[in-house]
Design a protein around this motif. Sequence first.
Motif, PDB file in Angstrom:
ATOM      1  N   TYR A  23       0.842  -1.203   0.000  1.00 40.67           N
ATOM      2  CA  TYR A  23       0.000   0.000   0.000  1.00 40.67           C
ATOM      3  C   TYR A  23       0.880   1.258   0.000  1.00 40.67           C
ATOM      4  O   TYR A  23       0.641   2.201  -0.742  1.00 40.67           O
ATOM      5  CB  TYR A  23      -0.930   0.035   1.216  1.00 40.67           C
ATOM      6  N   GLU A  24       1.900   1.256   0.836  1.00 38.52           N
ATOM      7  CA  GLU A  24       2.806   2.403   0.934  1.00 38.52           C
ATOM      8  C   GLU A  24       3.520   2.647  -0.398  1.00 38.52           C
ATOM      9  O   GLU A  24       3.609   3.793  -0.868  1.00 38.52           O
ATOM     10  CB  GLU A  24       3.824   2.152   2.047  1.00 38.52           C
ATOM     11  N   ALA A  25       4.007   1.580  -1.016  1.00 35.95           N
ATOM     12  CA  ALA A  25       4.701   1.712  -2.298  1.00 35.95           C
ATOM     13  C   ALA A  25       3.756   2.209  -3.387  1.00 35.95           C
ATOM     14  O   ALA A  25       4.136   3.032  -4.230  1.00 35.95           O
ATOM     15  CB  ALA A  25       5.322   0.377  -2.695  1.00 35.95           C
ATOM     16  N   CYS A  26       2.530   1.739  -3.364  1.00 35.03           N
ATOM     17  CA  CYS A  26       1.532   2.183  -4.335  1.00 35.03           C
ATOM     18  C   CYS A  26       1.284   3.681  -4.175  1.00 35.03           C
ATOM     19  O   CYS A  26       1.289   4.434  -5.165  1.00 35.03           O
ATOM     20  CB  CYS A  26       0.242   1.392  -4.164  1.00 35.03           C
ATOM     21  N   LEU A  27       1.086   4.121  -2.951  1.00 30.19           N
ATOM     22  CA  LEU A  27       0.857   5.539  -2.689  1.00 30.19           C
ATOM     23  C   LEU A  27       2.070   6.384  -3.085  1.00 30.19           C
ATOM     24  O   LEU A  27       1.921   7.463  -3.667  1.00 30.19           O
ATOM     25  CB  LEU A  27       0.500   5.762  -1.213  1.00 30.19           C
ATOM     26  N   ASP A  28       3.266   5.889  -2.794  1.00 32.16           N
ATOM     27  CA  ASP A  28       4.481   6.612  -3.181  1.00 32.16           C
ATOM     28  C   ASP A  28       4.547   6.796  -4.697  1.00 32.16           C
ATOM     29  O   ASP A  28       4.881   7.876  -5.188  1.00 32.16           O
ATOM     30  CB  ASP A  28       5.735   5.872  -2.697  1.00 32.16           C
ATOM     31  N   ASN A  29       4.223   5.737  -5.434  1.00 31.54           N
ATOM     32  CA  ASN A  29       4.265   5.819  -6.897  1.00 31.54           C
ATOM     33  C   ASN A  29       3.172   6.731  -7.444  1.00 31.54           C
ATOM     34  O   ASN A  29       3.397   7.469  -8.409  1.00 31.54           O
ATOM     35  CB  ASN A  29       4.176   4.429  -7.518  1.00 31.54           C
ATOM     36  N   LEU A  30       2.009   6.709  -6.840  1.00 30.32           N
ATOM     37  CA  LEU A  30       0.934   7.593  -7.282  1.00 30.32           C
ATOM     38  C   LEU A  30       1.298   9.057  -7.039  1.00 30.32           C
ATOM     39  O   LEU A  30       1.064   9.918  -7.898  1.00 30.32           O
ATOM     40  CB  LEU A  30      -0.381   7.235  -6.579  1.00 30.32           C
ATOM     41  N   ALA A  32       4.348  10.283  -6.798  1.00 28.21           N
ATOM     42  CA  ALA A  32       5.433  10.613  -7.726  1.00 28.21           C
ATOM     43  C   ALA A  32       4.884  10.841  -9.138  1.00 28.21           C
ATOM     44  O   ALA A  32       5.350  11.745  -9.847  1.00 28.21           O
ATOM     45  CB  ALA A  32       6.479   9.496  -7.733  1.00 28.21           C
ATOM     46  N   ALA A  33       3.895  10.059  -9.528  1.00 30.01           N
ATOM     47  CA  ALA A  33       3.274  10.245 -10.845  1.00 30.01           C
ATOM     48  C   ALA A  33       2.587  11.601 -10.917  1.00 30.01           C
ATOM     49  O   ALA A  33       2.702  12.318 -11.920  1.00 30.01           O
ATOM     50  CB  ALA A  33       2.276   9.121 -11.123  1.00 30.01           C
ATOM     51  N   ARG A  34       1.854  11.949  -9.856  1.00 35.14           N
ATOM     52  CA  ARG A  34       1.187  13.253  -9.828  1.00 35.14           C
ATOM     53  C   ARG A  34       2.206  14.376  -9.965  1.00 35.14           C
ATOM     54  O   ARG A  34       2.022  15.299 -10.760  1.00 35.14           O
ATOM     55  CB  ARG A  34       0.377  13.438  -8.545  1.00 35.14           C
ATOM     56  N   ASN A  35       3.292  14.284  -9.207  1.00 40.45           N
ATOM     57  CA  ASN A  35       4.328  15.315  -9.266  1.00 40.45           C
ATOM     58  C   ASN A  35       4.965  15.374 -10.655  1.00 40.45           C
ATOM     59  O   ASN A  35       5.246  16.467 -11.163  1.00 40.45           O
ATOM     60  CB  ASN A  35       5.402  15.067  -8.207  1.00 40.45           C
ATOM     61  N   SER A  36       5.185  14.229 -11.266  1.00 39.94           N
ATOM     62  CA  SER A  36       5.785  14.191 -12.606  1.00 39.94           C
ATOM     63  C   SER A  36       4.867  14.832 -13.640  1.00 39.94           C
ATOM     64  O   SER A  36       5.336  15.537 -14.537  1.00 39.94           O
ATOM     65  CB  SER A  36       6.101  12.747 -13.009  1.00 39.94           C
ATOM     66  N   ILE A  37       3.570  14.585 -13.523  1.00 47.21           N
ATOM     67  CA  ILE A  37       2.613  15.203 -14.449  1.00 47.21           C
ATOM     68  C   ILE A  37       2.632  16.719 -14.272  1.00 47.21           C
ATOM     69  O   ILE A  37       2.632  17.470 -15.258  1.00 47.21           O
ATOM     70  CB  ILE A  37       1.201  14.626 -14.252  1.00 47.21           C
ATOM     71  N   GLU A  38       2.670  17.170 -13.031  1.00 48.35           N
ATOM     72  CA  GLU A  38       2.703  18.610 -12.774  1.00 48.35           C
ATOM     73  C   GLU A  38       3.978  19.247 -13.321  1.00 48.35           C
ATOM     74  O   GLU A  38       3.976  20.413 -13.706  1.00 48.35           O
ATOM     75  CB  GLU A  38       2.553  18.875 -11.275  1.00 48.35           C
ATOM     76  N   THR A  47       6.018   5.706 -15.907  1.00 51.81           N
ATOM     77  CA  THR A  47       6.733   4.672 -15.143  1.00 51.81           C
ATOM     78  C   THR A  47       6.101   4.473 -13.766  1.00 51.81           C
ATOM     79  O   THR A  47       5.853   3.337 -13.344  1.00 51.81           O
ATOM     80  CB  THR A  47       8.223   5.051 -14.996  1.00 51.81           C
ATOM     81  N   HIS A  48       5.819   5.567 -13.083  1.00 54.49           N
ATOM     82  CA  HIS A  48       5.239   5.465 -11.733  1.00 54.49           C
ATOM     83  C   HIS A  48       3.809   4.909 -11.769  1.00 54.49           C
ATOM     84  O   HIS A  48       3.429   4.115 -10.899  1.00 54.49           O
ATOM     85  CB  HIS A  48       5.258   6.822 -11.018  1.00 54.49           C
ATOM     86  N   LYS A  51       3.978   1.181 -12.263  1.00 56.13           N
ATOM     87  CA  LYS A  51       4.341   0.510 -11.011  1.00 56.13           C
ATOM     88  C   LYS A  51       3.148   0.442 -10.057  1.00 56.13           C
ATOM     89  O   LYS A  51       2.910  -0.595  -9.430  1.00 56.13           O
ATOM     90  CB  LYS A  51       5.514   1.217 -10.337  1.00 56.13           C
ATOM     91  N   ALA A  52       2.408   1.539  -9.956  1.00 60.06           N
ATOM     92  CA  ALA A  52       1.228   1.558  -9.085  1.00 60.06           C
ATOM     93  C   ALA A  52       0.204   0.535  -9.575  1.00 60.06           C
ATOM     94  O   ALA A  52      -0.379  -0.207  -8.775  1.00 60.06           O
ATOM     95  CB  ALA A  52       0.608   2.953  -9.047  1.00 60.06           C
ATOM     96  N   ASN A  53       0.012   0.469 -10.876  1.00 64.39           N
ATOM     97  CA  ASN A  53      -0.921  -0.501 -11.452  1.00 64.39           C
ATOM     98  C   ASN A  53      -0.477  -1.929 -11.163  1.00 64.39           C
ATOM     99  O   ASN A  53      -1.291  -2.775 -10.791  1.00 64.39           O
ATOM    100  CB  ASN A  53      -1.062  -0.266 -12.955  1.00 64.39           C
ATOM    101  N   ASP A  54       0.809  -2.183 -11.299  1.00 64.87           N
ATOM    102  CA  ASP A  54       1.345  -3.521 -11.025  1.00 64.87           C
ATOM    103  C   ASP A  54       1.103  -3.906  -9.562  1.00 64.87           C
ATOM    104  O   ASP A  54       0.710  -5.036  -9.264  1.00 64.87           O
ATOM    105  CB  ASP A  54       2.834  -3.555 -11.342  1.00 64.87           C
ATOM    106  N   ILE A  55       1.299  -2.970  -8.655  1.00 62.19           N
ATOM    107  CA  ILE A  55       1.069  -3.237  -7.232  1.00 62.19           C
ATOM    108  C   ILE A  55      -0.405  -3.552  -6.983  1.00 62.19           C
ATOM    109  O   ILE A  55      -0.734  -4.508  -6.261  1.00 62.19           O
ATOM    110  CB  ILE A  55       1.541  -2.054  -6.366  1.00 62.19           C
ATOM    111  N   LEU A  56      -1.298  -2.777  -7.577  1.00 66.09           N
ATOM    112  CA  LEU A  56      -2.733  -3.029  -7.396  1.00 66.09           C
ATOM    113  C   LEU A  56      -3.118  -4.404  -7.929  1.00 66.09           C
ATOM    114  O   LEU A  56      -3.903  -5.122  -7.302  1.00 66.09           O
ATOM    115  CB  LEU A  56      -3.552  -1.932  -8.082  1.00 66.09           C
ATOM    116  N   ARG A  57      -2.556  -4.795  -9.054  1.00 60.40           N
ATOM    117  CA  ARG A  57      -2.831  -6.134  -9.612  1.00 60.40           C
ATOM    118  C   ARG A  57      -2.294  -7.224  -8.688  1.00 60.40           C
ATOM    119  O   ARG A  57      -2.935  -8.251  -8.485  1.00 60.40           O
ATOM    120  CB  ARG A  57      -2.240  -6.274 -11.016  1.00 60.40           C
ATOM    121  N   ARG A  58      -1.115  -7.003  -8.136  1.00 60.32           N
ATOM    122  CA  ARG A  58      -0.530  -7.999  -7.216  1.00 60.32           C
ATOM    123  C   ARG A  58      -1.336  -8.108  -5.925  1.00 60.32           C
ATOM    124  O   ARG A  58      -1.484  -9.195  -5.369  1.00 60.32           O
ATOM    125  CB  ARG A  58       0.924  -7.652  -6.903  1.00 60.32           C
TER     126      ARG A  58
END
Length: 141
Positions: A23-30, A32-38, A47-48, A51-58
């Motif tokens: 959960y923590e890794a998923c939130l970190d990637n989300l 980071a993705a938000r910041n990258s988009i901004e 990329t982020h 990774k978040a999608n992969d974590i949710l699938r796992r």
Amino acid sequence: MITVISNEALHKKSPQEITSLLYEACLDNLEAARNSIEQIDHYKANTHLQKANDILRRLGAGLNYEAGIIADQLDAVYNYLADKTIEANYSKDVKIIDEVISHVTSISLAWQKAMLQNIDSQTKSRKQTANAYEQTSIYES
């Protein structure tokens, strides 16, 4: 904040603790993705979000369906969040990412609360059956 954990430390974690780390890794990637988009860095955002999608699938793949209806409901939630993550990746939409972050945060907080209460509702015989299955599956591989 992305935390690095050694393989040795990871192997000492319980399945519940590993789920919490996911959960923590998923939130970190989300985040980071938000910041990258901004910052208009769509490559990093992609990329982020992958990774978040992969974590949710796992997380969905790791559900114990013998737990009952809650496992089916969590599976549906994980699938929904994974689909929303893909949608956010295509559109680079921060609002969709914020929605996913909100849901994952809620689930993570509930998970942490359950870990603190540490109430185990499985009967002793069910645990023994599960343990016997795990032991034989380890050696049959």
